[in-house]
Design an enzyme around this catalytic site. Structure first.
Site, PDB file in Angstrom:
ATOM      1  N   LYS A 283     -29.967  -1.896 -58.858  1.00  0.00           N
ATOM      2  CA  LYS A 283     -28.804  -0.772 -58.651  1.00  0.00           C
ATOM      3  C   LYS A 283     -28.126  -0.640 -60.083  1.00  0.00           C
ATOM      4  O   LYS A 283     -27.976  -1.722 -60.778  1.00  0.00           O
ATOM      5  CB  LYS A 283     -27.901  -1.349 -57.663  1.00  0.00           C
ATOM      6  CG  LYS A 283     -28.383  -0.951 -56.214  1.00  0.00           C
ATOM      7  CD  LYS A 283     -26.989  -1.572 -55.338  1.00  0.00           C
ATOM      8  CE  LYS A 283     -27.555  -1.201 -53.897  1.00  0.00           C
ATOM      9  NZ  LYS A 283     -26.538  -1.711 -52.746  1.00  0.00           N
ATOM     10  N   GLU A 369     -24.226  -1.979 -36.186  1.00  0.00           N
ATOM     11  CA  GLU A 369     -23.058  -1.389 -35.519  1.00  0.00           C
ATOM     12  C   GLU A 369     -23.032  -1.895 -33.804  1.00  0.00           C
ATOM     13  O   GLU A 369     -22.035  -2.489 -33.326  1.00  0.00           O
ATOM     14  CB  GLU A 369     -22.643   0.008 -35.457  1.00  0.00           C
ATOM     15  CG  GLU A 369     -22.326   0.553 -36.819  1.00  0.00           C
ATOM     16  CD  GLU A 369     -23.479   0.656 -37.785  1.00  0.00           C
ATOM     17  OE1 GLU A 369     -22.997   1.163 -38.821  1.00  0.00           O
ATOM     18  OE2 GLU A 369     -24.538   0.615 -37.173  1.00  0.00           O
ATOM     19  N   ARG A 397     -22.501   4.911 -33.210  1.00  0.00           N
ATOM     20  CA  ARG A 397     -23.722   4.038 -33.172  1.00  0.00           C
ATOM     21  C   ARG A 397     -23.551   2.880 -32.202  1.00  0.00           C
ATOM     22  O   ARG A 397     -24.428   2.228 -31.901  1.00  0.00           O
ATOM     23  CB  ARG A 397     -24.116   3.766 -34.720  1.00  0.00           C
ATOM     24  CG  ARG A 397     -24.061   4.545 -35.546  1.00  0.00           C
ATOM     25  CD  ARG A 397     -24.810   4.456 -36.983  1.00  0.00           C
ATOM     26  NE  ARG A 397     -25.945   4.862 -36.932  1.00  0.00           N
ATOM     27  CZ  ARG A 397     -26.742   4.512 -37.842  1.00  0.00           C
ATOM     28  NH1 ARG A 397     -26.579   3.632 -38.936  1.00  0.00           N
ATOM     29  NH2 ARG A 397     -28.143   4.696 -37.755  1.00  0.00           N
TER      30      ARG A 397
END
Length: 630
Positions: A283, A369, A397
């Site tokens: 990243k 979730e 979700r």
């Protein structure tokens, strides 16, 4: 300096077809120019940053090898897709990303034929790509299908459900695991790249498939060979789990080595059956501050690319997320049973300080979730006091678990629902437009919506004191600037607050819409009620307003359908009260990206739009409102 001078090769690429006309050796220059273009563009306007820098080489290689858009390339989440947008004809529009009328923050099917599936939430890419692959097989279509999923997205159960299904089918699907976890960076290098090319090459594949056909005639020998191969791979490669699920594992390969990527992808795309290519990236690659701190540089605002200094907003009143984080720490000091849970949204939900001070009471369950909600239910059963910090759009979700595991069992779980209502630049996939509608129908739920910062703190405490489930939903950003009381006191359940007594119109405001109701009342008169509770409603207050006013106007930053205003309608009908009611909320349309003020105008929820609509509807001289659009 002109774009041609700054980016001489990138400026000639208007589509992947232009990219594919280049010699493979020129891809290095394209990647370098693309990375510099991203740094320059995002530094001026802000946006998702570190993830895109990490996928520059991978994106170049994918569009170079695949015949997009004929070949289907499905991205996960979309934080990593800025390079994809640049290479697919949207370079000039990139400065408009996340702005009203500009490029969408994530891949969006209506925006480009190269965006094969709309995303925004995590871990959908493999399922969608598998659907594409099955459809291609059924329809006799000859094209490749590839999904690019980040390692964070692979922490969600949905991704493993899709992998498990894909491994059981003989369809041509390529799953690319974009692994930017530095813990395995030592595996990346000449040897791992060589292994990736070897495992994806025709010689290995032909020998593997030929041996399989022969050995399958001798079941015991075939099983021994199969296990030996898996054991050998498992000794030197981290892909055994994928092999056991039925995917052919290849990798890891250095995601910043363009030559290795092009060669490996060229081999992999022609393999039959489900394949998983493990690509290791970094990243923030190519911009040192982002490499060192990819979390801060995930989605920075404008910054100085030379110094790496992010232009921070002047400090003002605390955000609702910060108010929640402060309350959580204060509550944890008082009660060791408190447990804070987040599905990978520590920074966004304001839990950084809580994790630092109370690490034993903090659980980040990753992008899961469903698990977060049922974990909270189990903790509640075990005598703990769980608080689930979750965005409104992400709670969608975990809805089955909210119903099945929490509400039905009447467990004392507090849901601190951030980003409720209209969120602005993240757009349609992140608008918190539906939580009141999908929670209001659940038994045992107490649902609160604060009108200001102090009320948010007191409501969080109120929910914590209850013996059943509760939800406090608050908007993104700052409140109206009300002073926050350190002391905490529970609000009377189902009790509204009359802020102003008038006549004519009864303005019933929910949560963030209370200030709008007050502004409108200054122009058109009437009474203003801060409803506070969506469930249970203040029945006495509503009936009192109905008895003393000509009309009722409800205001909420939730979908009108089945929302708080609908609850008011139901109450009045149940009591046989006949009074004109106008429900104003988010209309039955998709609200796209822009600033939060843009979103409010698009939804007709800013004060000017509300005033215009109510003036058109309410005619006090005739005492006969026009038919409301419920």
């Amino acid at each position: 300096m002109s774009e041609v001078d700054s980016y001489p090769l990138l400026s000639t690429i208007e589509s992947p077809e232009d990219l594919r006309r280049l010699d493979a050796g020129q891809l290095h220059q394209v990647a370098d120019e693309l990375r510099q273009f991203l740094i320059h563009t995002v530094s001026a306007k802000g946006g998702h940053f570190a993830a895109g820098l990490g996928t520059v080489e991978l994106t170049c290689a994918l569009h170079y090898v695949l015949d997009t858009p004929r070949d289907k390339l499905v991205w996960d989440v979309g934080h990593q897709a800025y390079p994809h947008k640049v290479l697919t004809g949207r370079r000039r529009e990139l400065p408009t990303i996340k702005r009203h009328g500009g490029l969408a923050p994530f891949p969006k099917m209506a925006e480009s034929p190269y965006d094969t599936f709309g995303v925004g939430h995590s871990s959908t890419s493999i399922s969608a790509a598998l659907g594409y692959a099955i459809a291609a097989q059924k329809l006799g279509q000859d094209h490749h299908v590839a999904a690019v999923i980040g390692d964070g997205a692979l922490s969600a159960g949905m991704a493993f459900e899709a992998l498990n299904h894909a491994g059981s089918l003989h369809v041509n699907l390529l799953v690319i695991l974009n692994d930017n976890d530095m813990s395995i960076s030592e595996n990346v290098g000449a040897m791992s790249n060589y292994l990736a090319r070897l495992l994806s090459g025709k010689l290995y594949t032909n020998v593997r498939e030929g041996s399989k056909k022969v050995l399958e005639l001798i079941p015991t020998v075939w099983e021994l060979a199969r296990r030996s191969e898996a054991f050998a791979k498992g000794m030197i490669l981290p892909g055994t789990i994928f092999e056991e699920m039925g995917l052919n594992y290849i990798g890891p390969v250095d995601g910043h080595d363009l030559d290795a990527l092009v060669k490996t992808l060229g081999n992999v795309v022609d393999l039959k059956g489900p394949q998983l290519l493990h690509v290791v990236t970094r990243k923030g690659k190519g911009y040192k501050p982002a490499e060192l701190d990819p979390i801060t540089w995930h989605g920075p605002g404008p910054f100085d690319p030379a110094t790496g200094v992010i232009n921070k907003k002047k400090p003002g009143s605390p955000t609702y997320s910060q108010i929640f984080g402060s309350w959580l720490c204060d509550m944890a000091e008082q009660d060791g049973r408190l447990v804070g849970i987040t599905p990978a949204m520590r920074e966004g939900s304001g839990m950084v300080e809580f994790e630092r001070r109370f690490p034993e009471q903090y659980f980040d369950v990753a992008i899961a979730e469903q698990h977060a909600v049922t974990l909270a239910a189990g903790l509640a059963c075990g005598g703990m006091k769980p608080v689930v910090a979750i965005y409104s759009s992400f709670l969608q979700r975990g809805y089955d678990q909210l119903v099945h595991d929490v509400a039905i069992q009447n467990l004392p779980v507090v849901f601190a629902i951030d980003r409720a209502g209209l969120v602005g630049s993240d757009g349609a996939t992140h608008q918190g437009a539906y939580d009141l509608s999908f929670m209001r129908c659940l038994p045992n739920m107490v649902i609160m919506a604060p009108a200001d910062e102090n009320e948010c703190r007191q409501m969080l405490y109120t929910g914590y004191t209850l013996e059943g489930p509760s939800a406090i939903r608050y908007p993104r950003g700052q409140g109206p600037g009300v002073a926050i009381e350190k002391a905490m006191s529970a609000l009377p359940i189902g009790r509204a607050e009359l802020r102003h007594r008038g006549h004519g119109i009864a303005w019933l405001g929910f949560g963030a819409m209370v200030p709008v109701a007050e502004t409108c009342a200054k122009s058109l008169g009437g009474s203003v009620v801060n409803m506070r509770f969506v469930k249970p409603l203040d029945e006495a207050m509503i009936l009192d307003m109905a008895a003393g006013h000509d009309v009722i106007v409800t205001l909420e930053d939730n979908a009108v359908a089945a929302g708080a205003g609908s609850a008011v309608n139901e109450l009045l009908l149940a009591h046989g009260v006949q009074i004109p009611v106008l429900n104003i909320g988010i209309p039955d349309i998709v609200i796209e990206h822009g600033s939060r003020d843009d979103n409010l105008r698009d939804a007709g929820l800013d004060a000017d739009s509300v005033l215009t609509r109510v003036r058109d509807w309410y005619r006090p001289s005739a005492l006969k409102p026009a038919s409301p659009a419920l």
